[in-house]
Design an enzyme around this catalytic site. Structure first.
Site, PDB file in Angstrom:
ATOM      1  N   ILE A  38     -22.794  15.185  -2.010  1.00 60.06           N
ATOM      2  CA  ILE A  38     -23.423  13.652  -1.799  1.00 60.06           C
ATOM      3  C   ILE A  38     -24.257  13.458  -3.048  1.00 60.06           C
ATOM      4  O   ILE A  38     -24.944  14.503  -3.564  1.00 60.06           O
ATOM      5  CB  ILE A  38     -24.297  13.873  -0.606  1.00 60.06           C
TER       6      ILE A  38
ATOM      7  N   SER B 107     -23.824  22.761   5.140  1.00 60.65           N
ATOM      8  CA  SER B 107     -22.761  22.428   4.026  1.00 60.65           C
ATOM      9  C   SER B 107     -21.546  22.824   4.368  1.00 60.65           C
ATOM     10  O   SER B 107     -21.472  23.847   4.959  1.00 60.65           O
ATOM     11  CB  SER B 107     -23.411  23.014   2.484  1.00 60.65           C
TER      12      SER B 107
ATOM     13  N   SER C 178     -26.627  31.390   2.282  1.00 61.48           N
ATOM     14  CA  SER C 178     -27.537  30.733   3.325  1.00 61.48           C
ATOM     15  C   SER C 178     -27.221  29.529   4.170  1.00 61.48           C
ATOM     16  O   SER C 178     -27.482  29.463   5.269  1.00 61.48           O
ATOM     17  CB  SER C 178     -28.901  29.815   2.176  1.00 61.48           C
TER      18      SER C 178
ATOM     19  N   ASN D 249     -34.189  20.208   7.206  1.00 54.47           N
ATOM     20  CA  ASN D 249     -33.382  19.664   5.806  1.00 54.47           C
ATOM     21  C   ASN D 249     -33.760  20.485   4.733  1.00 54.47           C
ATOM     22  O   ASN D 249     -32.996  20.521   3.786  1.00 54.47           O
ATOM     23  CB  ASN D 249     -33.450  18.352   5.636  1.00 54.47           C
TER      24      ASN D 249
ATOM     25  N   TYR E  42     -26.290  30.177  -2.337  1.00 57.40           N
ATOM     26  CA  TYR E  42     -26.337  28.789  -1.433  1.00 57.40           C
ATOM     27  C   TYR E  42     -25.378  28.839  -0.288  1.00 57.40           C
ATOM     28  O   TYR E  42     -25.622  28.643   0.795  1.00 57.40           O
ATOM     29  CB  TYR E  42     -25.697  27.789  -2.343  1.00 57.40           C
TER      30      TYR E  42
END
Length: 257
Positions: A195, A149, A165, A97, A162
């Site tokens: 979230i 994601s 990745s 994570n 991001y």
């Protein structure tokens, strides 16, 4: 029908590692695994933060411990896995994570921005997954859950590093599932939408952005950390034994539109 053959969501006796497990989504997933009976080892770079969380979880009746590690450092990652095996004798579940984000338009992304995000979100995922897989291959069983994601599958402004990745994590998940299935190791990913966490909270203070996210979500709300609890327990348990190489979107319906 013989219902005794049906798998359980219980995790009693399982040992789980959650990287980036001291806050946000990581902590929520760690709690979910603990509630269902697993011994949970949380890892991050900050020892004081880890100890505080472990004390709090133990006070609530969960079986938690911690190990300090920087996932971008291969030596520390291997020490982390060795420590878990020495203390607990096995590693059944990895929730991969640990992650970060630096939001900038494409032309403003500096080399250091790119390196920080890719090193943590992709190289770190690779280092931890590789080390855990070596142990799980010896055991001939295990569950690896990578945290991706929705941005691994859709485009959005100011998310160059991001999104790159997370797209990489999706592909790692599929390749690892193929390689590790002969060893009875399931590899899947959870891909959340936005979230509410300490990492996203400042960004979600922008009313226009917040409104846009809600409009893009079928369920018309921002996700809560508790929304990842069920998916991670499912993928960590025997209930998902025939599921591998899957990217599970936890996004309120965003990617289904």
């Amino acid at each position: 029908m013989d219902i005794s053959r049906f798998p359980s969501f219980k995790l009693d006796g399982k040992v789980a590692l959650v990287t980036g497990g001291s806050k946000g989504i990581g902590l929520a997933m760690a709690c979910a695994l603990g509630i269902h009976g697993a011994h949970v080892v949380i890892a991050s770079r900050k020892a004081d933060e880890l100890q505080t969380v472990v004390d709090e979880m133990k006070n609530q009746g969960l079986d938690f411990s911690w190990v300090q590690a920087d996932v971008t450092k291969k030596g520390q990652v291997h020490d982390m896995i060795d420590n878990i095996i020495e203390c607990h004798g096995k590693l059944d579940i990895l929730v991969n994570n640990a992650g970060m984000n630096i939001r900038k338009p494409l032309i403003e992304v500096e080399e250091d921005d790119w390196d920080q995000v890719i090193n943590t979100n992709l190289k770190g995922i690779f280092f931890v997954g590789q080390a855990a897989a070596k142990q799980m291959m010896k055991q001939k069983n295990g569950k690896i859950i990578n945290i991706s994601s929705i941005l691994g599958g859709i485009g959005m402004p100011s998310q160059t590093s991001y999104a790159a990745s997370k797209g990489g994590i999706n592909q790692l998940t599929k390749v690892w599932a193929s390689e590790l299935s002969p060893y009875n190791i399931n590899v899947n990913a959870i891909a959340p939408a936005y979230i509410k966490t300490p990492m996203t909270s400042p960004w979600l203070q922008d009313e226009e952005r917040y409104k846009q996210i809600v409009q893009n979500t079928m369920m018309k709300r921002i996700g809560e950390v508790e929304d990842v609890a069920g998916p991670v327990v499912f993928l960590a348990s025997d209930a998902s034994n025939y599921v591998t190489g899957h990217i599970l979107y936890v996004d309120g319906g965003w990617t289904a539109q």
